[in-house]
Design a protein around this motif. Structure first.
Motif, PDB file in Angstrom:
ATOM      1  N   ALA A 336     -19.309 -14.672 -26.643  1.00 53.54           N
ATOM      2  CA  ALA A 336     -19.880 -13.445 -26.081  1.00 53.54           C
ATOM      3  C   ALA A 336     -20.893 -12.809 -27.023  1.00 53.54           C
ATOM      4  O   ALA A 336     -22.015 -12.482 -26.620  1.00 53.54           O
ATOM      5  CB  ALA A 336     -18.755 -12.457 -25.784  1.00 53.54           C
ATOM      6  N   TYR A 340     -23.899 -15.522 -26.074  1.00 46.85           N
ATOM      7  CA  TYR A 340     -24.360 -14.787 -24.889  1.00 46.85           C
ATOM      8  C   TYR A 340     -25.219 -13.585 -25.296  1.00 46.85           C
ATOM      9  O   TYR A 340     -26.341 -13.413 -24.822  1.00 46.85           O
ATOM     10  CB  TYR A 340     -23.152 -14.329 -24.070  1.00 46.85           C
ATOM     11  N   ARG A 352     -20.761  -5.209 -20.450  1.00 48.85           N
ATOM     12  CA  ARG A 352     -20.960  -6.603 -20.057  1.00 48.85           C
ATOM     13  C   ARG A 352     -20.483  -7.559 -21.157  1.00 48.85           C
ATOM     14  O   ARG A 352     -19.859  -8.588 -20.876  1.00 48.85           O
ATOM     15  CB  ARG A 352     -22.444  -6.838 -19.768  1.00 48.85           C
ATOM     16  N   LEU A 353     -20.782  -7.212 -22.411  1.00 55.61           N
ATOM     17  CA  LEU A 353     -20.349  -8.064 -23.523  1.00 55.61           C
ATOM     18  C   LEU A 353     -18.823  -8.155 -23.583  1.00 55.61           C
ATOM     19  O   LEU A 353     -18.259  -9.229 -23.819  1.00 55.61           O
ATOM     20  CB  LEU A 353     -20.891  -7.524 -24.852  1.00 55.61           C
ATOM     21  N   ASN A 355     -16.803  -7.820 -21.072  1.00 57.53           N
ATOM     22  CA  ASN A 355     -16.342  -8.632 -19.930  1.00 57.53           C
ATOM     23  C   ASN A 355     -16.572 -10.123 -20.177  1.00 57.53           C
ATOM     24  O   ASN A 355     -15.716 -10.947 -19.850  1.00 57.53           O
ATOM     25  CB  ASN A 355     -17.042  -8.189 -18.644  1.00 57.53           C
ATOM     26  N   VAL A 356     -17.738 -10.459 -20.757  1.00 57.19           N
ATOM     27  CA  VAL A 356     -18.000 -11.872 -21.075  1.00 57.19           C
ATOM     28  C   VAL A 356     -16.959 -12.360 -22.080  1.00 57.19           C
ATOM     29  O   VAL A 356     -16.428 -13.477 -21.971  1.00 57.19           O
ATOM     30  CB  VAL A 356     -19.429 -12.047 -21.637  1.00 57.19           C
ATOM     31  N   ASN A 357     -16.644 -11.506 -23.043  1.00 51.16           N
ATOM     32  CA  ASN A 357     -15.632 -11.862 -24.037  1.00 51.16           C
ATOM     33  C   ASN A 357     -14.292 -12.140 -23.359  1.00 51.16           C
ATOM     34  O   ASN A 357     -13.605 -13.124 -23.656  1.00 51.16           O
ATOM     35  CB  ASN A 357     -15.479 -10.699 -25.033  1.00 51.16           C
ATOM     36  N   SER A 360     -14.395 -15.391 -21.478  1.00 52.17           N
ATOM     37  CA  SER A 360     -14.382 -16.509 -22.437  1.00 52.17           C
ATOM     38  C   SER A 360     -12.972 -16.775 -22.940  1.00 52.17           C
ATOM     39  O   SER A 360     -12.560 -17.925 -23.110  1.00 52.17           O
ATOM     40  CB  SER A 360     -15.275 -16.193 -23.638  1.00 52.17           C
TER      41      SER A 360
END
Lengths: 497, 193
Positions: A336, A340, A352-353, A355-357, A360
């Motif tokens: 992330a 990302y 958003r970061l 959520n990506v984390n 992942s």
């Protein structure tokens, strides 16, 4: 016993979910998620470092080694603690002062290169996914031995519970849960020792029995060269282990980090001595177990009083969970934050970061679980191999890189790739054994990495002073201008508290 | 985290099953143990260790080695034929009978869940079983039984003079330490905030 165990497990899982929910409410930014808002103090920090260090390998593997080999395995701890001291004096203060969120943050900033960030993130994801396989496999074996459930069910439960509390609260929840886990491990082990000693008939009877069983239990079961290689594997990897170093970032300041390391060594000393004694005393009670890896489970389930035994089983599961949790944070952060957030969508929002984390973390947990179900190898061998690789590709760029300003990006890349490849080749060509030459893969890997780092760095252009400023105090005095190098971590995340 | 890749078992042959019958009398206990095993060589070595204040008299088989060092009795028994063998060892423990030594063969236990069966007779029905090892159950006729997957090196006979029991005390201590520790930690956090 089974009913007691079920009650203890239920209470324990309820408590950690409560902590996770409480942390989730307080997690607003990526810095909150990955570094607990830089709020962790020395005692919690020390317990967290100890809980991260103590994994299935310690409570299952090390205890089993003491059961099999006696006291000689204990000398490996000195390597581990030497690694912690290297970290305390040469690594942790500088990393904490730098104030990054991930280890790739550090390498990218120190060597002024975004390419090296990708390389570091990739190697971290690969190597720690391998360690996850070992942890999942151990959880399956404990669950099968103690609860009689299918390993896959145990792994799914482990992944679900660990992912949930990691996803919800990030480092804040895992720090407090790790603290609780370290306490449970220490209490259960310390209480188990006198009970086992009483059961085994006292010190004198136990000593006579063990000496009669195998005199090497109190001598040199493992030779000095083997122990040096093992100590090097663990010590060099502990000094630079990304999932340990990441925990430094969550602590208040440099002083807190140093205090936490010493408190952590204290925790580990207590746990190490307890594990040694428990392993030996279990050998007195059950001299010829079919598998040494079962010593801890059998001792907890068959010998100890119901609550203490259940606590120890919980401690084993906790140790796996805290290690899995730490690894998921590091590898999830690599995707992330380092991949990302830097390359795929620079400038992505904090929400958003996070959520990506979180996504992942789920993906990174499921893939190793599939591999663990295939049972490709023995748990302990996977753990040891992984430490060798971490030491081979990370020790030199991190420790030497933080303390030798002439190190360059090209040198670091050569050191990481060269160390990794040398270790891999040494293992794949069957050189890992001691029979012929007594040289281990970790020694070859680290030496190759060191030579390449120095030679290639000398042959390439030095890193700009601006990039060195956060890591070298005199550089700071000579060049007091604002840091403008690549990826210092500070520009986007603010100063460390 | 620590681990290594060397051998994971302490021996390669397997103990197929053990049946141990113990009769406790005043100041003495008679033990009859039958071992079913598949040894790798032509001899299986059995070891038992007694505690001070206790003596072990092996009645059968006739042995060439007995007590090889203070407290340690070693019995090397020959295997009659290749394949599965059965050994029976009978002995009397005199003196302290609260902790009875068992002869442990130098082979690992098999994969069956309940390889070792222990039966104990002569223990008062009113005696609590909390501190026994291995974990014992009392059947209707008063016999105490234990079934384990691995061969223990001794049996702890429960004593009527110990109504609370070390195990219960240990459990209480563990719960007290954790509860007090948690309360202290919460109190500190509340005080700080």
């Amino acid at each position: 016993v089974t009913l007691t165990l079920a009650v203890v497990v239920t209470v324990y899982l309820s408590v950690i979910m409560g902590i996770a929910l409480w942390s989730a409410v307080r997690t607003k930014t990526e810095e909150d998620f990955l570094a607990a808002g830089r709020s962790i103090g020395p005692f919690v920090g020390g317990a967290v470092l100890a809980a991260t260090q103590i994994s299935a390998g310690t409570l299952v593997g090390t205890l089993g080694r003491h059961y099999l080999a006696g006291i000689s395995w204990w000398y490996v701890w000195f390597g581990v603690w030497a690694g912690w001291l290297v970290s305390a004096f040469l690594v942790a203060p500088k990393l904490r002062r730098f104030g990054a969120l991930t280890i790739p943050d550090y390498v990218a900033a120190r060597f002024a290169s975004e390419k090296i960030r990708v390389l570091a993130a990739g190697l971290i994801i690969v190597s720690y996914s391998i360690l996850l396989v070992a942890q999942f496999q151990a959880s399956g074996e404990i669950a099968q031995a103690v609860f009689g459930v299918d390993p896959m069910v145990a792994m799914l439960l482990l992944v679900a519970s660990t992912s949930v509390y990691t996803m919800l609260g990030g480092v804040r929840s895992s720090s407090y849960i790790d603290f609780l886990q370290a306490l449970i491990i220490a209490v259960a082990l310390v209480i188990a020792v006198p009970i086992l000693l009483h059961q085994a008939g006292g010190i004198s009877t136990s000593f006579r029995f063990l000496r009669a069983l195998d005199a090497r239990l109190f001598g040199w079961f493992y030779g000095p060269r083997e122990l040096i290689a093992l100590s090097a594997s663990f010590g060099l990897s502990v000094a630079v282990a990304p999932y340990e170093l990441t925990r430094f970032y969550s602590m208040r300041d440099e002083k807190t980090v140093k205090q936490a390391i010493f408190i952590s060594i204290g925790f580990q000393f207590v746990i190490g001595v307890s594990v040694l004694l428990i392993g030996l005393l279990t050998r007195v009670l059950f001299p010829n177990l079919r598998s040494v890896d079962q010593a801890s489970s059998i001792m907890a389930f068959e010998v100890l009083p119901p609550i203490v035994g259940s606590l120890l089983i919980i401690a084993m599961i906790s140790a796996i969970m805290s290690t899995v949790n730490s690894i998921l944070i590091v590898t999830g952060g690599s995707i992330a934050h380092d991949l990302y957030g830097r390359f795929i969508r620079p400038g992505a929002s904090q929400r958003r970061l996070i959520n990506v984390n979180r996504i992942s973390i789920v993906v990174l947990a499921i893939v190793p679980m599939y591999v663990a179900l295939q049972k490709l190898g023995d748990v302990q061998s996977i753990v040891v191999e992984q430490t060798k690789f971490i030491a081979s590709f990370f020790f030199v760029p991190v420790v030497i890189g933080l303390n030798w300003r002439r190190g360059t990006a090209a040198g670091a890349v050569a050191a990481m790739v060269g160390g990794f490849v040398a270790c891999l080749v040494w293992e794949l060509t069957g050189q890992g054994g001691f029979a012929s030459h007594g040289i281990d893969a970790v020694e070859v890997g680290v030496l190759t990495s060191l030579v390449l780092f120095i030679v290639v760095s000398r042959l390439t252009r030095p890193v700009a002073p601006e990039s060195l400023r956060p890591f070298f105090r005199d550089q700071q005095l000579l060049k007091p201008s604002k840091v403008s190098g690549i990826g210092t971590g500070r520009s986007t995340l603010g100063s460390p508290r | 985290m620590l681990g290594w890749t060397l051998a994971l078992t302490v021996a390669t042959s397997q103990l197929g099953g053990v049946r141990i019958s113990i009769t406790v009398e005043n100041q003495r206990a008679r033990v009859e143990a039958t071992y079913r095993l598949n040894p790798p060589g032509d001899t299986v070595v059995y070891r038992a260790i007694r505690i001070p204040g206790q003596s072990v008299v092996v009645e059968h088989p006739n042995v060439t080695e007995g007590e090889v060092s203070p407290g340690l009795t070693r019995l090397p028994l020959a295997v009659s034929a290749p394949g599965e063998s059965i050994h029976t060892i009978g002995y009397v423990v005199i003196g302290r009978v609260d902790r009875l030594p068992l002869f442990v063969p130098d082979v690992v236990t098999g994969t069956a869940a309940q390889t070792v069966v222990i039966e104990i007779r002569g223990v008062d029905r009113a005696t609590p079983l909390g501190d026994a090892f291995p974990r014992l159950r009392r059947s209707e006729d008063g016999t105490l039984t234990a079934q384990t997957g691995d061969m223990p090196s001794f049996v702890l006979i429960p004593k009527a003079t110990n109504p609370i029991g070390a195990n219960l005390l240990a459990d209480l201590a563990a719960v007290t330490v954790i509860v007090l520790g948690t309360i202290y930690w919460i109190a500190r956090r509340v005080g700080r905030s």
